[in-house]
Design an enzyme around this catalytic site. Structure first.
Site, PDB file in Angstrom:
ATOM      1  N   ARG A 159      -5.493   0.851  -1.043  1.00 58.85           N
ATOM      2  CA  ARG A 159      -4.557   0.120   0.342  1.00 58.85           C
ATOM      3  C   ARG A 159      -5.034  -1.353   0.410  1.00 58.85           C
ATOM      4  O   ARG A 159      -5.202  -1.863   1.402  1.00 58.85           O
ATOM      5  CB  ARG A 159      -4.127   0.546   1.388  1.00 58.85           C
ATOM      6  N   SER A 237       2.558   4.753   7.537  1.00 56.72           N
ATOM      7  CA  SER A 237       1.628   5.326   7.645  1.00 56.72           C
ATOM      8  C   SER A 237       0.876   4.158   8.802  1.00 56.72           C
ATOM      9  O   SER A 237       0.842   2.310   8.237  1.00 56.72           O
ATOM     10  CB  SER A 237       0.584   5.681   6.509  1.00 56.72           C
ATOM     11  N   GLU A 335      -2.542   0.610   9.339  1.00 51.43           N
ATOM     12  CA  GLU A 335      -2.442  -0.463   7.625  1.00 51.43           C
ATOM     13  C   GLU A 335      -1.459  -1.564   7.483  1.00 51.43           C
ATOM     14  O   GLU A 335      -1.452  -2.415   7.305  1.00 51.43           O
ATOM     15  CB  GLU A 335      -1.879   0.772   6.756  1.00 51.43           C
TER      16      GLU A 335
HETATM   17  C1  LIG Z   1       9.319   4.453   5.952  1.00 45.57           C
HETATM   18  C2  LIG Z   1       8.228   3.924   5.085  1.00 45.57           C
HETATM   19  C3  LIG Z   1       7.364   4.820   4.315  1.00 45.57           C
HETATM   20  C4  LIG Z   1       6.079   3.769   3.804  1.00 45.57           C
HETATM   21  N1  LIG Z   1       5.426   4.715   2.651  1.00 45.57           N
HETATM   22  C5  LIG Z   1       3.910   3.798   1.837  1.00 45.57           C
HETATM   23  C6  LIG Z   1       4.115   4.204   1.131  1.00 45.57           C
HETATM   24  O1  LIG Z   1       3.967   5.516   1.139  1.00 45.57           O
HETATM   25  N2  LIG Z   1       2.355   3.226   0.047  1.00 45.57           N
HETATM   26  C7  LIG Z   1       2.398   2.296   0.712  1.00 45.57           C
HETATM   27  O2  LIG Z   1       1.451   1.952   0.162  1.00 45.57           O
HETATM   28  N3  LIG Z   1       2.683   2.035   2.211  1.00 45.57           N
HETATM   29  C8  LIG Z   1       4.035   2.796   2.135  1.00 45.57           C
HETATM   30  N4  LIG Z   1       5.174   1.678   3.316  1.00 45.57           N
HETATM   31  C9  LIG Z   1       4.743   0.525   3.714  1.00 45.57           C
HETATM   32  C10 LIG Z   1       5.571  -0.374   2.675  1.00 45.57           C
HETATM   33  O3  LIG Z   1       7.016  -0.311   2.714  1.00 45.57           O
HETATM   34  C11 LIG Z   1       4.682  -1.007   2.013  1.00 45.57           C
HETATM   35  O4  LIG Z   1       3.237  -1.691   2.367  1.00 45.57           O
HETATM   36  C12 LIG Z   1       6.020  -2.452   0.988  1.00 45.57           C
HETATM   37  O5  LIG Z   1       5.063  -2.474  -0.248  1.00 45.57           O
HETATM   38  C13 LIG Z   1       5.832  -3.121   2.024  1.00 45.57           C
HETATM   39  O6  LIG Z   1       6.861  -4.317   1.117  1.00 45.57           O
HETATM   40  P1  LIG Z   1       7.783  -5.169   1.534  1.00 45.57           P
HETATM   41  O7  LIG Z   1       8.594  -6.096   0.907  1.00 45.57           O
HETATM   42  O8  LIG Z   1       8.742  -4.499   3.524  1.00 45.57           O
HETATM   43  O9  LIG Z   1       6.622  -5.875   2.817  1.00 45.57           O
HETATM   44  P2  LIG Z   1       6.082  -7.128   4.355  1.00 45.57           P
HETATM   45  O10 LIG Z   1       6.617  -5.835   4.982  1.00 45.57           O
HETATM   46  O11 LIG Z   1       8.075  -7.864   4.604  1.00 45.57           O
HETATM   47  O12 LIG Z   1       5.083  -7.850   3.404  1.00 45.57           O
HETATM   48  C14 LIG Z   1       3.774  -6.788   4.160  1.00 45.57           C
HETATM   49  C15 LIG Z   1       2.833  -7.447   4.113  1.00 45.57           C
HETATM   50  O13 LIG Z   1       2.595  -8.848   2.080  1.00 45.57           O
HETATM   51  C16 LIG Z   1       2.901 -10.252   2.905  1.00 45.57           C
HETATM   52  N5  LIG Z   1       3.611 -10.409   1.279  1.00 45.57           N
HETATM   53  C17 LIG Z   1       5.297 -10.050   1.512  1.00 45.57           C
HETATM   54  N6  LIG Z   1       5.890  -9.799   0.335  1.00 45.57           N
HETATM   55  C18 LIG Z   1       5.110 -11.580  -0.317  1.00 45.57           C
HETATM   56  C19 LIG Z   1       4.779 -12.351  -1.595  1.00 45.57           C
HETATM   57  N7  LIG Z   1       5.839 -12.470  -2.457  1.00 45.57           N
HETATM   58  N8  LIG Z   1       3.795 -12.847  -1.524  1.00 45.57           N
HETATM   59  C20 LIG Z   1       2.459 -12.742  -0.673  1.00 45.57           C
HETATM   60  N9  LIG Z   1       2.408 -11.776   0.036  1.00 45.57           N
HETATM   61  C21 LIG Z   1       3.871 -11.667   0.551  1.00 45.57           C
HETATM   62  C22 LIG Z   1       3.570 -10.533   4.001  1.00 45.57           C
HETATM   63  O14 LIG Z   1       3.356 -11.599   4.468  1.00 45.57           O
HETATM   64  C23 LIG Z   1       3.001  -9.629   5.242  1.00 45.57           C
HETATM   65  O15 LIG Z   1       1.417  -9.698   5.570  1.00 45.57           O
HETATM   66  C24 LIG Z   1       6.181   2.596   3.683  1.00 45.57           C
HETATM   67  C25 LIG Z   1       6.451   2.038   4.880  1.00 45.57           C
HETATM   68  C26 LIG Z   1       7.871   2.631   5.981  1.00 45.57           C
HETATM   69  C27 LIG Z   1       8.434   1.970   6.877  1.00 45.57           C
END
Ligand SMILES: Cc1cc2nc3c(=O)[nH]c(=O)nc-3n(C[C@H](O)[C@H](O)[C@H](O)COP(=O)(O)OP(=O)(O)OC[C@H]3O[C@@H](n4cnc5c(N)ncnc54)[C@H](O)[C@@H]3O)c2cc1C
Length: 348
Positions: A159, A237, A335
């Site tokens: 992570r 998480s 996380e």
């Molecule tokens: C129901 C649920 C289940 C989940 N299960 C998992 C799981 O099993 N495993 C897991 O690892 N995660 C899980 N997650 C967490 C999340 O979905 C992941 O971390 C996902 O990759 C985040 O993507 P996002 O586009 O929503 O990022 P965001 O929430 O929009 O951003 C997260 C971070 O990344 C940065 N960021 C986003 N895009 C970019 C980019 N293009 N360049 C630079 N920085 C960027 C943002 O600035 C922020 O700091 C879960 C979340 C939810 C709500």
């Protein structure tokens, strides 16, 4: 001013001073570069599924990444898939499974966009994107250049990545994954998943079977976004599983003999955060005001009715973290990325 709450899965967050949706990688770069030149703060936002945004919002420019495009080429036994940062993750996994590309199937059902997957080395059920990422194209805000980083330059660990360790420096524009063309899953590494599939860990199963089993397990834990399920109003998480150095592991063993663990090379021990939280007196469904621990998964903190504030959610997170620290001497680490807020009130 655009409110950020609707752009996050928790439904939390005040307004952004400025908000743009960038439809191409070029637009992402030009918006970020211009804001940098003007000394404006920048938040790059994907699907908002791994952030807690403060109730005061963000005093700067929010760039919502919306670039699209997938290109596929062949390299020997593998396919090489390059995906723009603004593509949604879950349809990419569904396509990979449908096409018989192996390596992403256990990451089914995870929300968010492709560009965020390298940030925290997204992982689940024994698979992590670091196992298949070949290259990350990013805009380096320090050097003001677009760079292609090979996987070994991304510093991936559990992570975590070089991107997360140096927040804000790199804006991910596209990610290239190298996937085996096999129709079979990668060897099933996670015991619970192997059990659900009725195979031994290390065996392979057809991709579609692996995906279905992962989705079933995830749904049973409220880990697939579903507007009808309030337990899925979360950021996934909230705490990572702590990795303890050998001496810390000894200390925990003295406080909780025989506790569940995964032994790691070098004597370190990874401990399930969910177990620590439950044993510290925070069962599923535990609530503090309008913020609640999911009724299906101890690790997910939720905003079930949409009435919680970021302050409510963080108060619950602090209570859980402090309770675990008091009972076990282990400090849980969040996380999701906290934007404009912090678990330690002093640094908020
Ligand atoms: C129901 C649920 C289940 C989940 N299960 C998992 C799981 O099993 N495993 C897991 O690892 N995660 C899980 N997650 C967490 C999340 O979905 C992941 O971390 C996902 O990759 C985040 O993507 P996002 O586009 O929503 O990022 P965001 O929430 O929009 O951003 C997260 C971070 O990344 C940065 N960021 C986003 N895009 C970019 C980019 N293009 N360049 C630079 N920085 C960027 C943002 O600035 C922020 O700091 C879960 C979340 C939810 C709500």
């Amino acid at each position: 001013m655009e409110k950020l709450a609707p752009y996050t899965t928790l439904g939390l967050g005040g307004p952004a001073r400025r908000f743009v949706e960038a439809a191409t990688a070029e637009q992402v770069v030009s918006e970020v570069a211009e804001a940098d030149r003007a000394g404006e703060r920048v938040l790059v936002l994907g699907g908002g599924s791994n952030v807690v945004v403060a109730d005061d919002g963000f005093d700067g420019l929010v760039v919502k990444v919306a670039s699209e495009g997938v290109s596929v080429s062949r390299d020997g036994e593998q396919v090489v898939v390059t995906v723009e940062a603004g593509e949604s993750w879950e349809p990419l996994v569904a396509r990979a499974v449908g096409e018989g590309w192996s390596g992403l199937e256990c990451l089914s059902g995870i929300p968010g966009l492709v560009g965020a997957t390298p940030i925290q080395n997204v992982g689940a059920y024994g698979q992590e994107v670091s196992q298949t990422i070949r290259c990350v194209r990013a805009y380096d805000r320090r050097t003001r250049h677009v760079v292609d980083l090979e996987a070994r330059q991304c510093g991936f660990s559990y992570r975590d990545s070089a991107f997360k360790r140096e927040p804000g420096r790199h804006v991910v524009l596209a990610v290239t994954y190298a996937l085996d063309v096999s129709g079979l899953s990668a060897p099933v590494a996670y015991k619970e998943l192997a059990g659900r599939l009725g195979v031994e860990p290390g065996e392979r199963v057809p991709l579609a079977r692996a995906r279905e089993a992962v989705l079933e397990l995830r749904r049973s834990k409220g880990m697939v976004i579903d507007p009808a399920d309030p337990d899925t109003r979360s950021a996934g998480s909230f705490f990572t599983n702590p990795v303890l150095a050998p001496e810390e592991a000894e200390e925990l063993e003295s406080r909780a003999p025989g506790h569940p663990r995964w032994e790691l090379p070098g004597g370190s021990v990874k401990v399930p955060a969910a177990w620590l939280i439950e044993q510290a007196g925070f069962p599923k469904g535990y609530s503090r005001g309008p913020a609640r621990i999911s009724t299906k998964h101890t690790l997910a903190l939720t905003n079930p009715t949409g009435e919680a504030t970021a302050a409510d959610l963080l108060a619950l997170a602090r209570e859980v973290r402090d309770g675990v620290r008091e009972k076990f001497g282990v400090t849980l680490v969040n996380e999701p990325v906290l934007v404009g807020c912090a678990l330690d009130e002093a640094s908020a």
